[in-house]
Enzyme design. Structure first.
Site, mmCIF file in Angstrom:
data_model
loop_
_atom_site.group_PDB
_atom_site.id
_atom_site.type_symbol
_atom_site.label_atom_id
_atom_site.label_comp_id
_atom_site.label_asym_id
_atom_site.label_seq_id
_atom_site.Cartn_x
_atom_site.Cartn_y
_atom_site.Cartn_z
ATOM 1 N N ASP A 7 0.882 -1.164 0.000
ATOM 2 C CA ASP A 7 0.000 0.000 0.000
ATOM 3 C C ASP A 7 0.924 1.219 0.000
ATOM 4 O O ASP A 7 1.429 1.620 1.051
ATOM 5 C CB ASP A 7 -0.902 -0.009 1.238
ATOM 6 C CG ASP A 7 -1.866 1.162 1.257
ATOM 7 O OD1 ASP A 7 -2.383 1.532 0.187
ATOM 8 O OD2 ASP A 7 -2.091 1.724 2.349
ATOM 9 N N GLU A 68 -1.041 -1.246 -4.908
ATOM 10 C CA GLU A 68 -2.266 -0.490 -5.147
ATOM 11 C C GLU A 68 -2.051 0.457 -6.317
ATOM 12 O O GLU A 68 -1.065 1.196 -6.366
ATOM 13 C CB GLU A 68 -2.662 0.310 -3.903
ATOM 14 C CG GLU A 68 -3.966 1.055 -4.094
ATOM 15 C CD GLU A 68 -4.403 1.767 -2.838
ATOM 16 O OE1 GLU A 68 -5.075 1.144 -2.006
ATOM 17 O OE2 GLU A 68 -4.050 2.956 -2.696
ATOM 18 N N ASP A 141 -2.742 1.223 6.876
ATOM 19 C CA ASP A 141 -1.879 0.957 5.719
ATOM 20 C C ASP A 141 -1.416 -0.503 5.717
ATOM 21 O O ASP A 141 -1.297 -1.123 4.666
ATOM 22 C CB ASP A 141 -0.652 1.877 5.731
ATOM 23 C CG ASP A 141 -1.031 3.328 5.905
ATOM 24 O OD1 ASP A 141 -1.359 3.972 4.898
ATOM 25 O OD2 ASP A 141 -1.010 3.800 7.052
#
Length: 188
Positions: A7, A68, A141
């Site tokens: 992330d 991501e 996160d």
């Protein structure tokens, strides 16, 4: 299959490793956050993110890296930092020959919770449940990184079959080029 989920972020870059196959219980191998000081020089922050991701790659030896996909936000400064951290993760994996997959936030949320509009608390709760953890990983996160890895494990088989079908179709098209038939009015 062992997947490192990333992330991306400059201040907090979530990382999580999940192992398993679609249709079977998954196992969390590791989870954490690579942190950089907000007041540090951009170059130093990117090097710190690179070193952190390299440590995770060395320690956990993933077969795939799921990152991501950066999407447009209202805060351009935040998007730039996210994109830069994302590029570092992609570079680290690619340098080692590890395949990288990009997943959108809504794709990850839908895969893990069933809704592409789930909030962070819902994602954390489902990650906790799916990986049979005692509590949601903190900060968010870290949970998001695990969600990325889970999403990739669950979606990779279908994506791989699709890619193989496209490759086969393309290869067949290359082997059998269309040539005009002489009887259709084309010069022989």
């Amino acid at each position: 299959m062992r997947v490192l989920g990333v992330d991306p972020g400059l201040t907090r870059c979530g990382v999580g490793v999940v192992e398993g196959v679609a249709g079977r219980p998954l196992t969390m191998v590791g989870v954490g956050v690579v942190r950089t000081p907000a007041d540090a020089d951009l170059g130093h922050r990117l090097v710190a993110v690179e070193q952190g991701i390299e440590r995770w790659l060395d320690e956990h030896r993933p077969e795939f890296v799921a990152v991501e996909r950066v999407f447009s936000q209202h805060n351009v400064r935040t998007v730039m930092g996210t994109a830069q951290a994302s590029a570092v993760a992609i570079l680290c994996a690619s340098r080692r020959g590890i395949p990288v997959a990009l997943h959108t936030p809504s794709e990850v949320k839908a895969a893990v919770t069933g809704s592409g509009r789930a909030d962070k608390a819902q994602v954390g709760a489902m990650v906790t449940r799916l990986l049979r953890l005692a509590a949601p990983p903190k900060p968010a996160d870290a949970a998001d990184a695990l969600a990325l890895a889970i999403c990739h494990i669950w979606r990779a088989p279908a994506q791989n079959r699709l890619q193989q079908a496209v490759a086969l179709h393309t290869a067949q098209g290359v082997r059998r080029p269309q040539t005009p038939h002489p009887s259709k009015g084309h010069p022989a």
